[in-house]
Design a protein around this motif. Structure first.
Motif, PDB file in Angstrom:
ATOM      1  N   LEU A 118      70.433   9.655 -27.911  1.00 41.83           N
ATOM      2  CA  LEU A 118      69.830   8.577 -26.934  1.00 41.83           C
ATOM      3  C   LEU A 118      68.326   8.722 -26.610  1.00 41.83           C
ATOM      4  CD1 LEU A 118      71.781   6.799 -25.415  1.00 41.83           C
ATOM      5  CD2 LEU A 118      71.856   8.063 -23.389  1.00 41.83           C
ATOM      6  N   GLU A 119      67.924   9.915 -26.543  1.00 48.81           N
ATOM      7  CA  GLU A 119      66.551  10.267 -26.425  1.00 48.81           C
ATOM      8  C   GLU A 119      65.762   9.683 -27.497  1.00 48.81           C
ATOM      9  OE1 GLU A 119      65.521  14.372 -25.488  1.00 48.81           O
ATOM     10  OE2 GLU A 119      63.347  14.033 -25.223  1.00 48.81           O
ATOM     11  N   ASP A 120      66.214  10.161 -28.838  1.00 46.98           N
ATOM     12  CA  ASP A 120      65.577   9.542 -30.161  1.00 46.98           C
ATOM     13  C   ASP A 120      65.487   8.414 -30.375  1.00 46.98           C
ATOM     14  OD1 ASP A 120      65.102  12.469 -30.525  1.00 46.98           O
ATOM     15  OD2 ASP A 120      66.661  12.724 -31.858  1.00 46.98           O
ATOM     16  N   GLY A 121      66.770   7.699 -29.904  1.00 42.77           N
ATOM     17  CA  GLY A 121      66.865   6.204 -30.275  1.00 42.77           C
ATOM     18  C   GLY A 121      65.747   5.174 -29.347  1.00 42.77           C
ATOM     19  N   GLY A 122      65.361   5.822 -28.247  1.00 42.65           N
ATOM     20  CA  GLY A 122      64.638   5.216 -27.433  1.00 42.65           C
ATOM     21  C   GLY A 122      65.249   3.938 -26.962  1.00 42.65           C
ATOM     22  N   PRO A 123      64.240   2.925 -26.305  1.00 42.00           N
ATOM     23  CA  PRO A 123      64.629   1.836 -25.550  1.00 42.00           C
ATOM     24  C   PRO A 123      65.402   0.819 -26.481  1.00 42.00           C
ATOM     25  CG  PRO A 123      62.227   2.427 -24.929  1.00 42.00           C
ATOM     26  CD  PRO A 123      62.773   3.320 -25.991  1.00 42.00           C
ATOM     27  N   ALA A 124      65.109   0.745 -27.833  1.00 39.04           N
ATOM     28  CA  ALA A 124      65.813  -0.025 -28.918  1.00 39.04           C
ATOM     29  C   ALA A 124      67.423   0.456 -28.665  1.00 39.04           C
ATOM     30  CB  ALA A 124      65.122   0.068 -30.112  1.00 39.04           C
ATOM     31  N   LEU A 125      67.613   1.514 -28.906  1.00 45.87           N
ATOM     32  CA  LEU A 125      68.935   1.965 -28.818  1.00 45.87           C
ATOM     33  C   LEU A 125      69.628   1.798 -27.606  1.00 45.87           C
ATOM     34  CD1 LEU A 125      70.543   4.732 -30.708  1.00 45.87           C
ATOM     35  CD2 LEU A 125      70.762   5.036 -28.246  1.00 45.87           C
TER      36      LEU A 125
ATOM     37  N   MET B  86      58.318  21.840 -15.201  1.00 39.40           N
ATOM     38  CA  MET B  86      59.688  21.267 -14.907  1.00 39.40           C
ATOM     39  C   MET B  86      59.853  20.199 -13.855  1.00 39.40           C
ATOM     40  SD  MET B  86      63.069  23.836 -14.355  1.00 39.40           S
ATOM     41  CE  MET B  86      64.575  23.114 -14.199  1.00 39.40           C
ATOM     42  N   GLY B  87      59.089  20.448 -12.788  1.00 39.75           N
ATOM     43  CA  GLY B  87      59.103  19.121 -11.859  1.00 39.75           C
ATOM     44  C   GLY B  87      58.395  17.964 -12.104  1.00 39.75           C
ATOM     45  N   ILE B  88      57.061  18.334 -12.738  1.00 41.25           N
ATOM     46  CA  ILE B  88      56.297  17.319 -13.325  1.00 41.25           C
ATOM     47  C   ILE B  88      57.098  16.306 -14.582  1.00 41.25           C
ATOM     48  CG2 ILE B  88      54.369  16.685 -14.577  1.00 41.25           C
ATOM     49  CD1 ILE B  88      52.917  19.262 -13.473  1.00 41.25           C
ATOM     50  N   ALA B  89      57.918  17.009 -15.043  1.00 47.90           N
ATOM     51  CA  ALA B  89      58.489  16.239 -16.468  1.00 47.90           C
ATOM     52  C   ALA B  89      59.689  15.373 -15.618  1.00 47.90           C
ATOM     53  CB  ALA B  89      59.241  17.225 -17.283  1.00 47.90           C
ATOM     54  N   LEU B  90      59.746  15.449 -14.349  1.00 52.06           N
ATOM     55  CA  LEU B  90      60.819  14.410 -13.886  1.00 52.06           C
ATOM     56  C   LEU B  90      60.233  13.030 -13.832  1.00 52.06           C
ATOM     57  CD1 LEU B  90      62.516  16.504 -11.014  1.00 52.06           C
ATOM     58  CD2 LEU B  90      63.623  15.468 -13.440  1.00 52.06           C
ATOM     59  N   VAL B  91      58.731  12.979 -14.115  1.00 53.54           N
ATOM     60  CA  VAL B  91      57.987  11.419 -14.030  1.00 53.54           C
ATOM     61  C   VAL B  91      58.992  10.380 -14.455  1.00 53.54           C
ATOM     62  CG1 VAL B  91      56.338  10.140 -14.566  1.00 53.54           C
ATOM     63  CG2 VAL B  91      55.803  12.247 -13.422  1.00 53.54           C
ATOM     64  N   PRO B  92      59.199  10.407 -15.776  1.00 53.84           N
ATOM     65  CA  PRO B  92      59.950   9.390 -16.327  1.00 53.84           C
ATOM     66  C   PRO B  92      61.649   9.259 -15.518  1.00 53.84           C
ATOM     67  CG  PRO B  92      59.274  10.985 -18.178  1.00 53.84           C
ATOM     68  CD  PRO B  92      59.228  11.689 -16.804  1.00 53.84           C
ATOM     69  N   VAL B  93      62.214  10.071 -15.141  1.00 52.99           N
ATOM     70  CA  VAL B  93      63.342  10.050 -14.426  1.00 52.99           C
ATOM     71  C   VAL B  93      63.122   9.131 -13.165  1.00 52.99           C
ATOM     72  CG1 VAL B  93      65.510  11.227 -13.360  1.00 52.99           C
ATOM     73  CG2 VAL B  93      64.239  12.144 -15.485  1.00 52.99           C
ATOM     74  N   PHE B  94      62.029   9.500 -12.333  1.00 50.70           N
ATOM     75  CA  PHE B  94      61.790   8.724 -11.411  1.00 50.70           C
ATOM     76  C   PHE B  94      61.342   7.254 -11.575  1.00 50.70           C
ATOM     77  CE2 PHE B  94      60.761  12.958  -8.982  1.00 50.70           C
ATOM     78  CZ  PHE B  94      61.288  12.589  -7.939  1.00 50.70           C
ATOM     79  N   ALA B  95      60.585   7.263 -12.770  1.00 50.86           N
ATOM     80  CA  ALA B  95      60.270   5.752 -13.107  1.00 50.86           C
ATOM     81  C   ALA B  95      61.745   4.873 -13.584  1.00 50.86           C
ATOM     82  CB  ALA B  95      59.414   6.036 -14.376  1.00 50.86           C
ATOM     83  N   MET B  96      62.592   5.556 -14.175  1.00 52.57           N
ATOM     84  CA  MET B  96      63.555   4.824 -14.377  1.00 52.57           C
ATOM     85  C   MET B  96      64.537   4.561 -13.198  1.00 52.57           C
ATOM     86  SD  MET B  96      63.419   3.617 -17.306  1.00 52.57           S
ATOM     87  CE  MET B  96      62.960   4.148 -19.002  1.00 52.57           C
ATOM     88  N   GLY B 122      54.747   2.024 -18.207  1.00 55.48           N
ATOM     89  CA  GLY B 122      55.394   2.466 -19.283  1.00 55.48           C
ATOM     90  C   GLY B 122      54.971   3.806 -19.621  1.00 55.48           C
ATOM     91  N   PRO B 123      55.634   4.306 -20.714  1.00 56.57           N
ATOM     92  CA  PRO B 123      55.360   5.965 -21.117  1.00 56.57           C
ATOM     93  C   PRO B 123      53.952   6.215 -21.042  1.00 56.57           C
ATOM     94  CG  PRO B 123      57.112   4.780 -22.315  1.00 56.57           C
ATOM     95  CD  PRO B 123      56.478   3.498 -21.516  1.00 56.57           C
ATOM     96  N   ALA B 124      52.896   5.189 -21.454  1.00 54.87           N
ATOM     97  CA  ALA B 124      51.655   5.522 -21.486  1.00 54.87           C
ATOM     98  C   ALA B 124      51.045   6.041 -20.158  1.00 54.87           C
ATOM     99  CB  ALA B 124      50.735   4.486 -22.137  1.00 54.87           C
ATOM    100  N   LEU B 125      51.529   5.190 -19.238  1.00 55.32           N
ATOM    101  CA  LEU B 125      51.161   5.404 -17.894  1.00 55.32           C
ATOM    102  C   LEU B 125      51.704   6.748 -17.284  1.00 55.32           C
ATOM    103  CD1 LEU B 125      50.203   3.224 -14.947  1.00 55.32           C
ATOM    104  CD2 LEU B 125      51.911   4.776 -14.646  1.00 55.32           C
ATOM    105  N   TRP B 126      52.910   6.927 -17.672  1.00 56.79           N
ATOM    106  CA  TRP B 126      53.531   8.097 -17.165  1.00 56.79           C
ATOM    107  C   TRP B 126      52.797   9.401 -17.750  1.00 56.79           C
ATOM    108  CZ3 TRP B 126      59.137   6.372 -19.442  1.00 56.79           C
ATOM    109  CH2 TRP B 126      59.028   5.100 -18.731  1.00 56.79           C
TER     110      TRP B 126
END
Lengths: 168, 168
Positions: A118-125, B86-96, B122-126
């Motif tokens: 799921l991670e490798d596939g990204g948004p397209a997957l 480990m906490g900082i890496a939650l940014v994409p989770v928060f985004a989603m 998107g990911p660039a901003l994250w």
DNA sequence: CTTAACCGGTTGCGATTTGCAACTGGTTGA
DNA sequence: TCAACCAGTTGCAAATCGCAACCGGTTAAG
């Protein structure tokens, strides 16, 4: 778990629905394990949810609109639970949570292979997977690609590999 | 909330750490509100966490490695809480999660403007945001762009707009 | 120096939620 | 006919939550 709105923050509102130890487990099993009936969700889960908790969560998820409940025509007593669009839209959240968990927590290989794909596939997957979930749960036309099949096959291959290794 | 491992699934393991109504609220306030002290987290949160719950969550998050605790040199009694990688890496989770909440739940405009920017960026901003969080919390070199500033400015502009509108 | 505000919590307690196990009434297929 | 299966429900003990009051020490203002 009361439902009083604590604030209008999207993170907070999301937590008021999904912020417990079981709701996302149930959704995960429906989404990635294609569990659609009470008994399947109860017995085929690695974590072992209690039946009263499962009943409560299913009721709550229906109430909140993440899943729907219908009679299974094949059996008068069977209920068929389906993901709604609201539930299907959690795919990217699962993908990110899975990626985070895989990076920082002691996951097992066979249970994290789906998260890896799921991670490798990204948004397209993710989009392909959501399209397939709409077919499975909402009766939309079935897409050509079966991400569910790919995830399942990868999982089974990992299990088979472990068994082979154990036999040696 | 015991810590017995229910399964090695990344989603499950993530839920065993973050699967409650307050942990992510605390992290959200540290991450997006730059709350670093106990009293700040206690009083400046829209949701109104209780002090014993806050103390428990902070202790647990330190234990699990998502945040760290240090003495604040400016005040003998102050503790300074910082996000770890480990906490900082939650940014994409928060985004989603924010994107999902914004789409399906009755969010307020001013509290969801950050989620909107995060989603659109998107990911660039994250990545830029995580780089900045590493500077704030881990002492890494400060990047040129301040996503935190952008989010904060957008929030304040929304609040100001609401006040102006109310005055008319 | 005095004193009020502030610091990070802790304690006690009733209400709610969880987890477990046993059980229910009805349906289905052999 | 009967055992297996269906979606839950019930009762109960233990854990957790949420609230409010409180604590000893520190700091800043007067």
């Amino acid at each position: 778990m009361k439902d009083a709105r604590r604030s209008g923050c999207p993170i907070n509102l999301t937590l008021e629905i999904l912020g417990d130890r079981w709701s996302l487990i149930v959704l995960r099993d429906m989404m990635f394990g294609n569990r659609r009936h009470f008994r399947e969700l109860l017995t085929k889960s690695d974590e072992g949810i209690a039946s009263n908790i499962l009943a409560d969560r299913l009721r709550r998820l229906v109430e909140e609109g993440l899943i729907s409940k219908a009679d299974d025509p094949s059996h008068k007593q069977k209920s068929l639970y389906s993901l709604t669009e609201m539930g299907i839209a959690l795919v990217p959240v699962f993908a990110m949570m899975g990626a985070w968990g895989r990076r920082f927590l002691p996951v097992t290989e066979e249970l994290s292979i789906r998260a890896e794909l799921l991670e490798d596939g990204g948004p397209a997957l993710w989009d392909d997977f959501m399209e397939e979930l709409r077919a499975i749960h909402l009766g939309a036309p079935r897409p050509a690609r079966s991400v569910f099949g790919e995830l399942q096959a990868a999982y089974e291959a990992t299990v088979a590999r472990r068994l082979t290794a154990a036999a040696c």
